[in-house]
Design a protein around this motif. Sequence first.
Motif, PDB file in Angstrom:
ATOM      1  N   LEU A   1      44.227  34.895  39.591  1.00  0.00           N
ATOM      2  CA  LEU A   1      45.792  35.316  39.793  1.00  0.00           C
ATOM      3  C   LEU A   1      47.291  34.614  39.237  1.00  0.00           C
ATOM      4  N   GLY A   2      46.781  33.370  40.044  1.00  0.00           N
ATOM      5  CA  GLY A   2      48.590  32.938  40.147  1.00  0.00           C
ATOM      6  C   GLY A   2      48.473  31.668  38.625  1.00  0.00           C
ATOM      7  N   SER A   3      46.903  31.457  38.422  1.00  0.00           N
ATOM      8  CA  SER A   3      47.190  30.392  37.388  1.00  0.00           C
ATOM      9  C   SER A   3      47.261  30.664  36.274  1.00  0.00           C
ATOM     10  N   ASP A   4      46.871  30.014  34.838  1.00  0.00           N
ATOM     11  CA  ASP A   4      46.669  30.164  34.006  1.00  0.00           C
ATOM     12  C   ASP A   4      45.295  30.791  33.147  1.00  0.00           C
ATOM     13  N   MET A   5      44.593  30.772  34.620  1.00  0.00           N
ATOM     14  CA  MET A   5      42.680  31.225  33.771  1.00  0.00           C
ATOM     15  C   MET A   5      43.080  32.495  33.694  1.00  0.00           C
ATOM     16  N   SER A   6      44.458  33.597  34.343  1.00  0.00           N
ATOM     17  CA  SER A   6      44.392  35.054  33.727  1.00  0.00           C
ATOM     18  C   SER A   6      45.107  35.160  33.519  1.00  0.00           C
ATOM     19  N   MET A   7      45.632  34.796  32.576  1.00  0.00           N
ATOM     20  CA  MET A   7      46.864  34.436  31.189  1.00  0.00           C
ATOM     21  C   MET A   7      46.876  35.846  31.166  1.00  0.00           C
ATOM     22  N   TYR A   8      45.678  36.447  29.852  1.00  0.00           N
ATOM     23  CA  TYR A   8      45.436  37.697  29.289  1.00  0.00           C
ATOM     24  C   TYR A   8      45.694  39.124  30.097  1.00  0.00           C
ATOM     25  N   MET A   9      45.996  38.957  31.618  1.00  0.00           N
ATOM     26  CA  MET A   9      45.570  40.054  32.527  1.00  0.00           C
ATOM     27  C   MET A   9      47.207  40.138  33.235  1.00  0.00           C
ATOM     28  N   THR A  10      47.204  41.895  32.803  1.00  0.00           N
ATOM     29  CA  THR A  10      48.530  42.500  33.611  1.00  0.00           C
ATOM     30  C   THR A  10      47.936  43.225  33.843  1.00  0.00           C
ATOM     31  N   GLY A  11      48.815  44.051  35.118  1.00  0.00           N
ATOM     32  CA  GLY A  11      48.289  45.726  35.374  1.00  0.00           C
ATOM     33  C   GLY A  11      47.534  45.417  35.949  1.00  0.00           C
ATOM     34  N   GLN A  12      46.625  45.190  36.464  1.00  0.00           N
ATOM     35  CA  GLN A  12      45.289  45.326  37.072  1.00  0.00           C
ATOM     36  C   GLN A  12      45.163  45.166  38.383  1.00  0.00           C
ATOM     37  N   ASN A  13      43.949  45.418  39.003  1.00  0.00           N
ATOM     38  CA  ASN A  13      44.596  45.340  40.572  1.00  0.00           C
ATOM     39  C   ASN A  13      42.602  44.894  41.269  1.00  0.00           C
ATOM     40  N   LEU A  14      42.254  43.770  41.688  1.00  0.00           N
ATOM     41  CA  LEU A  14      41.387  43.298  42.147  1.00  0.00           C
ATOM     42  C   LEU A  14      40.661  43.586  43.191  1.00  0.00           C
ATOM     43  N   VAL A  15      40.247  44.060  43.742  1.00  0.00           N
ATOM     44  CA  VAL A  15      39.042  44.785  44.292  1.00  0.00           C
ATOM     45  C   VAL A  15      38.301  43.918  44.976  1.00  0.00           C
ATOM     46  N   VAL A  16      38.880  42.993  46.445  1.00  0.00           N
ATOM     47  CA  VAL A  16      37.999  42.007  47.515  1.00  0.00           C
ATOM     48  C   VAL A  16      37.431  42.974  48.468  1.00  0.00           C
ATOM     49  N   ASP A  17      36.336  43.515  48.414  1.00  0.00           N
ATOM     50  CA  ASP A  17      36.093  44.773  49.493  1.00  0.00           C
ATOM     51  C   ASP A  17      34.415  43.890  49.852  1.00  0.00           C
ATOM     52  N   GLY A  18      33.871  43.221  49.532  1.00  0.00           N
ATOM     53  CA  GLY A  18      32.949  43.625  49.468  1.00  0.00           C
ATOM     54  C   GLY A  18      31.633  43.932  49.374  1.00  0.00           C
ATOM     55  N   GLY A  19      31.988  45.060  47.961  1.00  0.00           N
ATOM     56  CA  GLY A  19      31.218  45.840  47.985  1.00  0.00           C
ATOM     57  C   GLY A  19      31.522  47.562  48.316  1.00  0.00           C
ATOM     58  N   LEU A  20      32.159  47.644  49.372  1.00  0.00           N
ATOM     59  CA  LEU A  20      33.032  48.339  50.072  1.00  0.00           C
ATOM     60  C   LEU A  20      32.821  50.154  49.227  1.00  0.00           C
ATOM     61  N   SER A  21      33.755  49.611  48.490  1.00  0.00           N
ATOM     62  CA  SER A  21      34.435  50.870  47.303  1.00  0.00           C
ATOM     63  C   SER A  21      33.741  51.564  45.786  1.00  0.00           C
ATOM     64  N   SER A  22      32.237  50.724  46.179  1.00  0.00           N
ATOM     65  CA  SER A  22      31.009  50.743  44.876  1.00  0.00           C
ATOM     66  C   SER A  22      30.048  52.069  45.240  1.00  0.00           C
ATOM     67  N   TRP A  23      30.378  52.007  46.804  1.00  0.00           N
ATOM     68  CA  TRP A  23      29.377  53.428  46.669  1.00  0.00           C
ATOM     69  C   TRP A  23      30.052  54.589  45.950  1.00  0.00           C
TER      70      TRP A  23
END
Length: 267
Positions: free
Chosen positions: A245-267
């Motif tokens: 998110l800090g680099s140009d790797m995500s240059m076409y990405m805005t308004g999003q939320n990356l959930v990094v939770d080991g899959g907890l919210s997948s249930w």
Amino acid sequence: MSTIEKLINLNGRTALITGAAGGLGRVMASTLAELGADLILVDLPNTEISGLISSLIERFKVNVDFIPCDLEQQVQRAKLISQVKERTKSLNILINNAAFVGTSDLPGWSVPFEQQTVETWRRAFEVNLTAIFDLCQGLVPLLRRSEGPSIINIASIYGLSGPEWSLYEGTTMSNPAAYSASKGGLLQFTRWLATTIAPEVRVNAISPGGISRGQPESFQQRYIAKTPLGRMAIEEDFCGAVAFLGSDMSMYMTGQNLVVDGGLSSW
């Protein structure tokens, strides 16, 4: 076509990280410094951060500055914004990582809902939402005229869903209403701001799951049992999301939320 190496390179860019002395803040600082970014680290006055600064400079040969600030105090936030503008002509990355998480012995915080106080509610919102509004508003002019500007707000899975109270049984841990509500508000502010300051500045969020920090064994085991990847997070699990998110790797990405939770919210 740009190479991955070029897209992720942060040489010549500057990142400001709040809550930089904490476990997550340190990992974020190290990640961005490794990619070449100069750093402005922000944390509470009297925070011991000299060791971190020396290590980052020695390992990555980047410039590192520290500005003390109690983000709960509006006067100090205004001073921080002024100092940043005085010290740098370019700000490419703003990471709003600092948060009010309270302690189990804070009156009106880690207690049943009926005993939670408006005072602790206001303190949580002041740091977790109002301070972020202030910093974004004050620093957007600097971001707008910089290369590849990106704002990253650190939210929480508890800004997405209610707590599973069975996890906390038999512990002094809790999940106050103010924490969840302020993090939920931060996610909506992320979306609002992303549509407001586009296309010049990108705004995204990261919602961490539970990070292993010496919680009671009973809590950890219950949490792990509900997590598809079979463990709690460690700080290093967030290196990739921050770099992306800090680099140009995500240059076409805005308004999003990356959930990094080991899959907890997948249930």
